[in-house]
Scaffold this active site. Structure first.
Site, short mmCIF file in Angstrom:
data_model
loop_
_atom_site.label_atom_id
_atom_site.label_comp_id
_atom_site.label_asym_id
_atom_site.label_seq_id
_atom_site.Cartn_x
_atom_site.Cartn_y
_atom_site.Cartn_z
N LYS A 11 10.68 152.93 -9.47
CA LYS A 11 10.41 151.61 -10.06
C LYS A 11 10.09 150.59 -8.95
CE LYS A 11 13.37 152.35 -14.14
NZ LYS A 11 14.61 151.90 -14.83
N TYR A 51 7.80 152.97 -22.65
CA TYR A 51 9.13 152.75 -23.22
C TYR A 51 9.03 152.52 -24.72
CZ TYR A 51 11.28 152.31 -18.55
OH TYR A 51 11.77 152.55 -17.28
N ASN A 124 17.46 149.73 -11.34
CA ASN A 124 18.19 150.96 -11.01
C ASN A 124 17.28 152.00 -10.36
OD1 ASN A 124 16.78 151.67 -13.26
ND2 ASN A 124 18.55 152.24 -14.51
N HIS A 127 13.06 156.04 -12.68
CA HIS A 127 13.02 156.57 -14.05
C HIS A 127 12.79 158.07 -13.97
CE1 HIS A 127 11.68 157.33 -18.18
NE2 HIS A 127 10.76 158.09 -17.60
N1 UDP Z 1 18.24 149.14 -19.30
C1 UDP Z 1 18.77 147.89 -19.18
N2 UDP Z 1 19.90 147.57 -19.90
C2 UDP Z 1 20.51 148.46 -20.73
C3 UDP Z 1 19.96 149.76 -20.84
C4 UDP Z 1 18.82 150.06 -20.12
O1 UDP Z 1 18.24 147.06 -18.44
O2 UDP Z 1 21.53 148.13 -21.35
C5 UDP Z 1 17.01 149.49 -18.55
C6 UDP Z 1 17.32 150.30 -17.29
O3 UDP Z 1 16.41 149.90 -16.27
C7 UDP Z 1 17.05 151.71 -17.76
C8 UDP Z 1 15.87 151.50 -18.70
O4 UDP Z 1 16.16 150.27 -19.37
O5 UDP Z 1 16.76 152.57 -16.67
C9 UDP Z 1 15.65 152.60 -19.71
O6 UDP Z 1 16.83 152.77 -20.46
P1 UDP Z 1 17.39 154.23 -20.79
O7 UDP Z 1 18.51 154.07 -21.76
O8 UDP Z 1 16.27 155.13 -21.18
O9 UDP Z 1 18.03 154.68 -19.39
P2 UDP Z 1 17.53 155.77 -18.31
O10 UDP Z 1 16.92 156.91 -19.06
O11 UDP Z 1 16.55 155.07 -17.38
O12 UDP Z 1 18.79 156.17 -17.57
MG MG Z 2 15.45 156.93 -20.54
#
Ligand code: UDP
Ligand code: MG
Length: 160
Positions: A11, A51, A124, A127
């Site tokens: 990212k 997304y 974070n 992805h």
């Molecule tokens: N995210 C966030 N707040 C939340 C959950 C997710 O900002 O409460 C963001 C975070 O950057 C995350 C992305 O949205 O990586 C996609 O969410 P997902 O639940 O798919 O998490 P991932 O698969 O990236 O671990």
């Molecule tokens: Mg995800």
């Protein structure tokens, strides 16, 4: 043994931190085979496609702001149960809870609370597709087949 492909994206916060090389090194060391890689600066429409299952979530606006804020490095990695392996290596979604040794756990430590207090963005770093089916969908969104180079033999492929 099932060899599969998975999609990974460093990212904008990861690119700006200049840890792209360290992240790639981790995937190379574990024996995954790099079969696609490019740098892109995506826009809001593309973010909504990537997304698509999260656009209605309350955190989506902050996520979109973050993901369009700079270039990303998009990659396709191949290996045995690659999607599950890469998810294990990147760690949990909230860096503060992500285990030491994982990419999110080693390079950052932001909490959900802190993200809420700073405008809803939770950088974070990375992805990765959450399952082989999601991986195929994401690979097709980000890459054309001509951009995938799996016709070479990785020196580690016999170990996988
Ligand atoms: N995210 C966030 N707040 C939340 C959950 C997710 O900002 O409460 C963001 C975070 O950057 C995350 C992305 O949205 O990586 C996609 O969410 P997902 O639940 O798919 O998490 P991932 O698969 O990236 O671990
Ligand atoms: Mg995800």
């Amino acid at each position: 043994m099932t060899i599969e492909r998975t999609f990974v994206m460093i990212k904008p916060d990861g690119v700006k931190r200049a840890i792209t090389g360290e992240i790639i090194t981790r995937f190379e060391k574990v024996g995954l085979k790099l079969v696609g890689m490019k740098m892109m600066h995506i826009d809001a429409d593309f973010s909504k496609k990537h997304y698509s299952d999260l656009v209605d979530k309350p955190f989506y606006p902050g996520l979109e702001d973050m993901i369009v804020s700079g270039p990303v490095v998009a990659m396709v990695w191949e290996g045995a149960k690659a999607a599950m392996l890469v998810r294990k290596m990147i760690g949990g979604t909230e860096p503060h809870s992500a285990l030491p040794g994982t990419i999110r756990g080693d390079f950052t430590h932001i909490t959900y609370d802190r993200a809420d207090a700073t405008g809803g963005q939770m950088p974070n770093l990375i992805h990765a597709s959450d399952a082989p089916e999601t991986a195929e969908k994401e690979i097709h969104l980000w890459f054309s087949e001509a951009d995938i180079f799996d016709g070479y033999e990785s020196v580690l492929s016999k170990l996988m």
